[in-house]
Write an enzyme that holds these catalytic residues in place. Structure first.
Site, PDB file in Angstrom:
ATOM      1  N   LEU A  21       0.795  -1.235   0.000  1.00 47.86           N
ATOM      2  CA  LEU A  21       0.000   0.000   0.000  1.00 47.86           C
ATOM      3  C   LEU A  21       0.827   1.285   0.000  1.00 47.86           C
ATOM      4  O   LEU A  21       0.291   2.356  -0.244  1.00 47.86           O
ATOM      5  CB  LEU A  21      -0.897   0.014   1.254  1.00 47.86           C
ATOM      6  CG  LEU A  21      -1.948  -1.099   1.336  1.00 47.86           C
ATOM      7  CD1 LEU A  21      -2.626  -1.085   2.704  1.00 47.86           C
ATOM      8  CD2 LEU A  21      -2.975  -0.943   0.230  1.00 47.86           C
ATOM      9  N   ALA A  27      10.219  -1.899   0.807  1.00 53.12           N
ATOM     10  CA  ALA A  27       9.883  -3.200   1.397  1.00 53.12           C
ATOM     11  C   ALA A  27       8.404  -3.503   1.169  1.00 53.12           C
ATOM     12  O   ALA A  27       8.033  -4.637   0.841  1.00 53.12           O
ATOM     13  CB  ALA A  27      10.215  -3.203   2.883  1.00 53.12           C
ATOM     14  N   SER A  28       7.555  -2.499   1.329  1.00 51.37           N
ATOM     15  CA  SER A  28       6.114  -2.699   1.115  1.00 51.37           C
ATOM     16  C   SER A  28       5.861  -3.118  -0.331  1.00 51.37           C
ATOM     17  O   SER A  28       5.102  -4.061  -0.594  1.00 51.37           O
ATOM     18  CB  SER A  28       5.375  -1.398   1.464  1.00 51.37           C
ATOM     19  OG  SER A  28       4.123  -1.312   0.840  1.00 51.37           O
ATOM     20  N   HIS A 137      -4.415   4.416   3.738  1.00 49.51           N
ATOM     21  CA  HIS A 137      -4.608   3.392   4.771  1.00 49.51           C
ATOM     22  C   HIS A 137      -4.100   3.845   6.126  1.00 49.51           C
ATOM     23  O   HIS A 137      -4.505   3.324   7.154  1.00 49.51           O
ATOM     24  CB  HIS A 137      -3.941   2.065   4.369  1.00 49.51           C
ATOM     25  CG  HIS A 137      -2.443   2.073   4.350  1.00 49.51           C
ATOM     26  ND1 HIS A 137      -1.695   2.766   3.428  1.00 49.51           N
ATOM     27  CD2 HIS A 137      -1.532   1.465   5.156  1.00 49.51           C
ATOM     28  CE1 HIS A 137      -0.404   2.580   3.664  1.00 49.51           C
ATOM     29  NE2 HIS A 137      -0.278   1.793   4.711  1.00 49.51           N
ATOM     30  N   GLU A 174       3.919  12.938   9.618  1.00 49.48           N
ATOM     31  CA  GLU A 174       4.183  11.512   9.857  1.00 49.48           C
ATOM     32  C   GLU A 174       4.671  11.257  11.281  1.00 49.48           C
ATOM     33  O   GLU A 174       5.271  10.223  11.575  1.00 49.48           O
ATOM     34  CB  GLU A 174       5.201  11.007   8.827  1.00 49.48           C
ATOM     35  CG  GLU A 174       4.725  11.138   7.388  1.00 49.48           C
ATOM     36  CD  GLU A 174       3.736  10.057   6.955  1.00 49.48           C
ATOM     37  OE1 GLU A 174       3.959   8.881   7.263  1.00 49.48           O
ATOM     38  OE2 GLU A 174       2.724  10.402   6.318  1.00 49.48           O
ATOM     39  N   ARG A 214       6.576  12.825   2.301  1.00 51.37           N
ATOM     40  CA  ARG A 214       5.343  12.786   3.103  1.00 51.37           C
ATOM     41  C   ARG A 214       5.199  13.964   4.072  1.00 51.37           C
ATOM     42  O   ARG A 214       4.096  14.387   4.377  1.00 51.37           O
ATOM     43  CB  ARG A 214       5.297  11.486   3.912  1.00 51.37           C
ATOM     44  CG  ARG A 214       5.263  10.219   3.065  1.00 51.37           C
ATOM     45  CD  ARG A 214       4.915   9.028   3.950  1.00 51.37           C
ATOM     46  NE  ARG A 214       5.218   7.748   3.343  1.00 51.37           N
ATOM     47  CZ  ARG A 214       4.894   6.580   3.893  1.00 51.37           C
ATOM     48  NH1 ARG A 214       4.276   6.551   5.058  1.00 51.37           N
ATOM     49  NH2 ARG A 214       5.203   5.451   3.321  1.00 51.37           N
ATOM     50  N   HIS A 250      10.804   7.932   5.415  1.00 51.01           N
ATOM     51  CA  HIS A 250      10.769   8.668   6.685  1.00 51.01           C
ATOM     52  C   HIS A 250      12.211   8.966   7.089  1.00 51.01           C
ATOM     53  O   HIS A 250      13.119   8.200   6.762  1.00 51.01           O
ATOM     54  CB  HIS A 250      10.140   7.833   7.816  1.00 51.01           C
ATOM     55  CG  HIS A 250       8.654   7.663   7.707  1.00 51.01           C
ATOM     56  ND1 HIS A 250       8.017   6.468   7.979  1.00 51.01           N
ATOM     57  CD2 HIS A 250       7.681   8.541   7.392  1.00 51.01           C
ATOM     58  CE1 HIS A 250       6.712   6.621   7.824  1.00 51.01           C
ATOM     59  NE2 HIS A 250       6.485   7.869   7.465  1.00 51.01           N
ATOM     60  N   CYS A 370      10.704   2.012  14.026  1.00 47.84           N
ATOM     61  CA  CYS A 370       9.323   2.298  13.568  1.00 47.84           C
ATOM     62  C   CYS A 370       8.306   1.787  14.566  1.00 47.84           C
ATOM     63  O   CYS A 370       7.214   2.324  14.680  1.00 47.84           O
ATOM     64  CB  CYS A 370       9.020   1.595  12.251  1.00 47.84           C
ATOM     65  SG  CYS A 370      10.025   2.093  10.876  1.00 47.84           S
TER      66      CYS A 370
HETATM   67  O1  SUG Z   1       3.873   3.952   6.411  1.00 48.52           O
HETATM   68  N1  SUG Z   1       4.250   0.502   5.864  1.00 48.52           N
HETATM   69  C1  SUG Z   1       4.476   1.654   6.704  1.00 48.52           C
HETATM   70  C2  SUG Z   1       5.820   1.549   7.377  1.00 48.52           C
HETATM   71  C3  SUG Z   1       6.018   2.629   8.396  1.00 48.52           C
HETATM   72  C4  SUG Z   1       7.388   2.631   8.952  1.00 48.52           C
HETATM   73  N2  SUG Z   1       7.518   3.654   9.934  1.00 48.52           N
HETATM   74  C5  SUG Z   1       8.604   4.398  10.155  1.00 48.52           C
HETATM   75  N3  SUG Z   1       9.590   4.510   9.303  1.00 48.52           N
HETATM   76  N4  SUG Z   1       8.652   5.102  11.242  1.00 48.52           N
HETATM   77  C6  SUG Z   1       4.410   2.945   5.901  1.00 48.52           C
HETATM   78  O2  SUG Z   1       4.891   2.957   4.764  1.00 48.52           O
HETATM   79  C7  SUG Z   1       2.936  -0.977   4.441  1.00 48.52           C
HETATM   80  C8  SUG Z   1       1.551  -1.591   4.399  1.00 48.52           C
HETATM   81  C9  SUG Z   1       1.369  -2.555   3.284  1.00 48.52           C
HETATM   82  O3  SUG Z   1       1.955  -2.385   2.215  1.00 48.52           O
HETATM   83  O4  SUG Z   1       0.547  -3.515   3.448  1.00 48.52           O
HETATM   84  C10 SUG Z   1       3.043   0.212   5.360  1.00 48.52           C
HETATM   85  O5  SUG Z   1       2.062   0.880   5.622  1.00 48.52           O
END
Ligand code: SUG
Length: 447
Positions: A21, A27-28, A137, A174, A214, A250, A370
């Site tokens: 998302l 990584a996401s 989300h 954020e 962001r 971030h 995180c």
């Molecule tokens: O906002 N991942 C979060 C990860 C947040 C990491 N937080 C910090 N760096 N402090 C984001 O990108 C992935 C959800 C998904 O793909 O299912 C997600 O929301």
């Protein structure tokens, strides 16, 4: 008087999944649609909390939010019974189903920005829930976050709560992921460092072009005003657009601070020299340490994939040096591991490293840092925190048992369409409110 940094970690929720998302979070994107392991994820998170507790640190816990978030789906026009809502949205808008099922509130570094009482004009600890406007989300998290923080920090004489900033891209915020604090001790006045990715109202030069920035400068300024910070003790710095485009969505992916030390990647900021000079000027007699990792030793790609900087830099009781709590991915990356080995011998405040397994969270872009929201508290303030949210052996054992009873071992994106998952999630969350004696906290309990 003594003071503490309390880490409030997010308890990873029963619907932890990989839905791809977050554009700009590599990584996401790379793990999108993989099968997740909610039970292992939650146990890894709890294990990290417990390890830090055993090291002598104060550890708190924040609860997962209601997922699926049916009120959002209903606000978007889905109607009928809860089961009918899930079935309709699964058929016609699976991306909305994934958004309302995300367990993203586990990354509590994004829950809020917190200013300790030593920094604020009214002497209260200030909290502003982050609006997380950049990702749909995540933008649905802040109303529950605010309610939870108020339930934990309820004494109005000691704690001040602010609603999230206005919605809209101009005030993208954020939370603590883009905020650091440098100070001689947790209860001494400090310098607050707000890191933004872009200006909302001014000309944006330079700016990221591949991925979203962001956090806006204007959002950071608003928080500093709300928290009644002394403007001579605030520094705003722009994160390098190139590093955002390389996947550092971030600032806590490229820097982390503790007390008088900022650990940062060489390429993290647009104007590092100016930032460091401003920080030192604002810190006055407190000598600051900048532990800078050169690109020649750790490339941007290695820093981002290993999450070297998404570590917790902590001061353990009875220990002079600081300890970095890192994801085990940092041990597995040869360049990063070599750097860490040398770092422990070098003349810096960072003297030790410790690796933790949070791989399930890492696969969605969330490392040790995180997963936690730092709250610096005096002993009087700590005594006013709702004690049910502070970790101890009894709570740890209860939460492990709760996870083992309720969580699925595996979850695929297709499983989100199964109304049975909703029932399982609500049953688990209902029991959780009993453990924390929170009453009818979740919306599904209020109908
Ligand atoms: O906002 N991942 C979060 C990860 C947040 C990491 N937080 C910090 N760096 N402090 C984001 O990108 C992935 C959800 C998904 O793909 O299912 C997600 O929301």
């Amino acid at each position: 008087m003594s003071a503490y940094e309390v880490n409030f970690d997010g308890l990873i929720g029963p619907t932890h999944n990989y839905s791809g998302l977050s554009h700009g979070n590599l990584a996401s994107a790379n793990n999108a649609r993989r099968v997740s392991q909610p039970r292992a994820a939650a146990l890894q998170g709890l294990n990290k909390m417990w390890q830090l507790t055993e090291l002598g640190l104060q550890q708190g816990v924040l609860l997962p939010q209601q997922r699926p978030h049916l009120p959002t789906l209903r606000a978007l026009g889905f109607s009928g019974t809860d089961q009918a809502v899930i079935e309709q949205v699964a058929r016609s808008a699976p991306e909305l189903l994934a958004s309302c099922y995300s367990a993203s509130c586990m990354w509590t570094a994004n829950a809020a920005t917190v200013s300790p009482s030593a920094d604020t004009a009214d002497g209260k600890v200030h909290f502003t829930a982050a609006n997380l406007n950049s990702m749909f989300h995540r933008s649905i998290e802040h109303p529950s976050t605010s309610r939870l923080l108020q339930a934990i920090f309820s004494d109005g004489d000691l704690f001040a709560h602010h609603s999230a900033l206005p919605a809209g891209a101009h005030f993208g915020d954020e939370g603590a992921a883009n905020h650091n604090r440098l100070a001689a001790s947790y209860d001494a006045p400090g310098v607050e460092l707000f890191v933004y990715g872009r200006y909302a109202f001014r000309d944006n030069k330079p700016q990221a072009s591949r991925f979203p920035s962001r956090q806006t400068y204007e959002a950071s300024q608003a928080i500093s005003r709300l928290h009644q910070l002394d403007e001579n003790a605030v520094v705003y710095a722009q994160q390098s657009p190139a590093i955002i485009d390389a996947g550092a969505f971030h600032n806590d992916v490229v820097s982390v601070a503790n007390l008088n030390t900022l650990f940062l990647h060489e390429a993290a900021f647009v104007d590092k020299q100016a930032m460091q000079a401003q920080l030192q000027r604002a810190a006055g007699d407190t000598e600051l340490h900048f532990v800078e990792v050169p690109t020649a030793e750790v490339s941007l790609q290695d820093a981002i994939s290993s999450y070297l900087f998404n570590s917790q830099l902590v001061s353990l009781p009875n220990s002079d040096g600081m300890t970095l709590i890192l994801p085990q991915e940092s041990r597995e990356n040869p360049a990063v591991y070599q750097y860490l080995t040398a770092l422990q011998q070098a003349d810096t405040p960072i003297k030790a490293v410790k690796f933790v397994d949070v791989r399930q969270s890492m696969q969605n872009g969330g490392g040790p840092a995180c997963l936690r929201l730092r709250v610096a508290l005096t002993d009087q303030e700590l005594a006013a925190v709702n004690p049910r949210f502070l970790m101890n052996d009894e709570l740890y054992a209860r939460l492990v048992g709760w996870v083992e009873r309720h969580y699925r071992e595996r979850l695929s994106p297709e499983d989100l369409a199964d109304p049975q998952l909703m029932q399982e999630s609500f049953t688990a969350l209902d029991e959780l409110t009993q453990i924390f004696q929170l009453g009818s906290f979740y919306e599904f309990q209020q109908n």
